[in-house]
Design an enzyme around this catalytic site. Structure first.
Site, PDB file in Angstrom:
ATOM      1  N   HIS A  67       0.816  -1.220   0.000  1.00 37.08           N
ATOM      2  CA  HIS A  67       0.000   0.000   0.000  1.00 37.08           C
ATOM      3  C   HIS A  67       0.853   1.274   0.000  1.00 37.08           C
ATOM      4  CE1 HIS A  67       0.340  -0.167   4.564  1.00 37.08           C
ATOM      5  NE2 HIS A  67       0.506   1.134   4.353  1.00 37.08           N
ATOM      6  N   ASP A 112      -0.327  -7.707   1.795  1.00 39.13           N
ATOM      7  CA  ASP A 112       0.224  -6.355   1.741  1.00 39.13           C
ATOM      8  C   ASP A 112       1.752  -6.413   1.744  1.00 39.13           C
ATOM      9  OD1 ASP A 112       0.440  -3.612   1.791  1.00 39.13           O
ATOM     10  OD2 ASP A 112      -0.188  -3.384   3.873  1.00 39.13           O
ATOM     11  N   GLY A 204       3.488   6.943   9.258  1.00 38.54           N
ATOM     12  CA  GLY A 204       4.801   7.246   8.730  1.00 38.54           C
ATOM     13  C   GLY A 204       5.752   6.094   8.525  1.00 38.54           C
ATOM     14  N   SER A 206       4.705   2.422   7.597  1.00 40.88           N
ATOM     15  CA  SER A 206       4.284   1.158   6.998  1.00 40.88           C
ATOM     16  C   SER A 206       5.443   0.599   6.188  1.00 40.88           C
ATOM     17  CB  SER A 206       3.099   1.383   6.062  1.00 40.88           C
ATOM     18  OG  SER A 206       1.927   1.580   6.775  1.00 40.88           O
ATOM     19  N   GLY A 207       5.507  -0.703   6.106  1.00 39.22           N
ATOM     20  CA  GLY A 207       6.559  -1.335   5.327  1.00 39.22           C
ATOM     21  C   GLY A 207       7.790  -1.685   6.125  1.00 39.22           C
TER      22      GLY A 207
END
Length: 487
Positions: A67, A112, A204, A206-207
């Site tokens: 995302h 995701d 701030g 994600s990932g």
């Protein structure tokens, strides 16, 4: 669940809509990390502005959340940084290719995960290292102490932190997480932190990675919207171990596909041994990967998206145990349909290295020459997933399925997939019956003839809201016959 929180405008819109979850998260109730103590950490940036976290998994690939690139924007990655507001010792690299997991769902945030292929390979240094991934698929035990890090906000709706933050979090039992969220938390997700200790991530980052025993086991995916400080729900990560074959495929730079494309049987029953003597098991390293059907003594028909160094096993009921009825053959040539493109024209003929010996357990199946009518009860079979949870059977499974008209099928898919005249759709006779992971290329059988080959399905196996889709064999008779004649 919400759309990605990439700009203040989007944040305001989502708050106004009172969405249930938020993404692009950072660290809450943590501490500043020791500089360069996490040399695998990556700042994923758009226009030199931090938008997501990520982590280096090889000299050419960064893993992050799918995302983080909803708008197809160009991204760069910043490596070797502790303070992302300073350029000292950091390395900026452009992204050459974006590998989003094919079954990623932006609405539910299932699958995701994304791999960013770097334009130039990086060299290891004190500040730049890659982190190990799990070696096999295994769930993390509840209460396991792990950690998460990032440059995100340290409180709800706060500004990002220029210096890397970290916090310890405990893994939450998946069943408890499902009960608290009251929405799909799948077996491909792992829950940790959040309501468990008021520690975790916020806007701030994600990932970024969930790290357990120096191994990246999860990817920051989503949390409770607007409540990073005192959340009532656990934070949710994508569980990396569920995607190891796909990750290996992409990093090895070989032609590959997601395991979601390899489909099998849900809600069925064990077939009578050798009652479907046309069935073929396509195996790689002696492990079943795709299905197929024997259409002549020396040709197997399967799905074009089945890509592997296969051997063909005919006459099998069990795919885990040797049987006297089995014949193992090699492939001398593969003929993909010339117009194959992902879900379109998903057919392939495999020329065997020798003719099969036809017996009571090994037979050719005739091909249907006309489209089966809507409402026709047919069947499908395979050695794939039994319950949409990576439970793979030993013995051949089968299930009845009812043919749908093309307009009805297209309406149910609601534009998420283009249903063409070269496809035929079918659903189980009750909810959650059909094919699933492990048997692409298997047959749709109507009146003892092959009417279709398994191609693709929706997010959940056997869900009649997104009917199973097969390639319609009658539309390809001319092509099949031309290849068989050439062979």
């Amino acid at each position: 669940m919400s759309a990605p929180l990439l700009t203040p405008l989007v944040v305001g819109l989502l708050i106004a809509l009172a969405q249930a979850a938020q993404q692009d998260s950072g660290i809450v109730n943590g501490r500043e990390a020791q500089p360069h103590s996490r040399p695998y950490m990556v700042s994923v940036q758009q226009g030199n502005e931090h938008i997501c976290g990520g982590f280096l998994v090889s000299n050419s690939f960064v893993m992050t959340a799918a995302h983080c690139r909803e708008r197809k924007e160009s991204l760069t990655v910043l490596l070797g940084a502790h303070d992302i507001s300073k350029k000292k010792k950091s390395i900026r690299v452009k992204v050459a290719k974006y590998h989003v997991y094919p079954a990623y769902d932006a609405d539910t945030l299932e699958n995701d995960i994304m791999l960013l292929q770097l334009k130039t390979a990086v060299q290891k240094s004190k500040e730049v290292q890659w982190i190990p991934l799990p070696k096999r698929d295994k769930d993390i035990k509840p209460k396991t102490l792990c950690s998460v890090a990032g440059w995100g906000a340290i409180k709800s709706n706060g500004a990002i932190s220029p210096r890397l933050q970290e916090v310890n979090v405990s893994v939450v039992d998946r069943k408890l997480c499902q009960k608290i969220w009251k929405s799909p938390i799948t077996n491909r997700m792992v829950c940790a932190g959040g309501s468990a200790g008021n520690r975790g991530f916020c806007q701030g980052d994600s990932g970024g990675p969930l790290v357990c025993k120096d191994t990246a086991v999860g990817i920051v995916s989503f949390n409770e919207a607007g409540n990073c400080n005192t959340p009532k729900k656990p934070n949710v990560y994508t569980q990396i171990s569920k995607y190891l074959p796909w990750v290996k495929c992409i990093i090895s730079s070989i032609k590959c596909r997601a395991e979601e494309d390899r489909l099998g049987i849900v809600g069925g029953t064990e077939a009578k041994p050798h009652s479907r003597p046309y069935m073929a098991s396509l195996q790689e390293d002696k492990i079943h990967d795709c299905g197929g059907i024997l259409v002549s003594e020396d040709f197997v028909l399967t799905a074009a998206h089945c890509a592997g160094q296969y051997r063909i096993v005919l006459g099998a009921h069990s795919v885990h145990s040797p049987e006297s009825t089995q014949q193992v053959l090699g492939i001398s040539h593969s003929y993909r349909h010339p117009k194959y493109n992902k879900k379109n024209n998903d057919l392939m003929l495999l020329k065997l290295d020798r003719k099969a010996n036809l017996t009571s357990s090994v037979q050719v199946i005739p091909l249907l020459k006309r489209r089966p009518p809507s409402g026709k009860v047919c069947s499908t079979a395979g050695w794939g997933d039994l319950d949409d949870n990576d439970t793979v059977p030993d013995k051949l499974q089968e299930v009845n399925t009812t043919v749908l008209g093309q307009p009805d099928c297209a309406q149910r898919w609601r534009g998420r997939a283009r249903i063409t005249r070269s496809m035929v759709c079918a659903t189980g006779q009750r909810q959650f019956q059909g094919f699933c992971s492990g048997d692409s290329g298997g047959p749709l059988v109507c009146d003892g003839k092959a009417a279709g080959t398994v191609s693709f399905s929706g997010q959940r196996c056997g869900d009649n809201r997104t009917p199973d889709v097969y390639m319609l064999i009658p539309r390809y008779i001319k092509w099949i016959k031309s290849i068989l004649k050439r062979g």
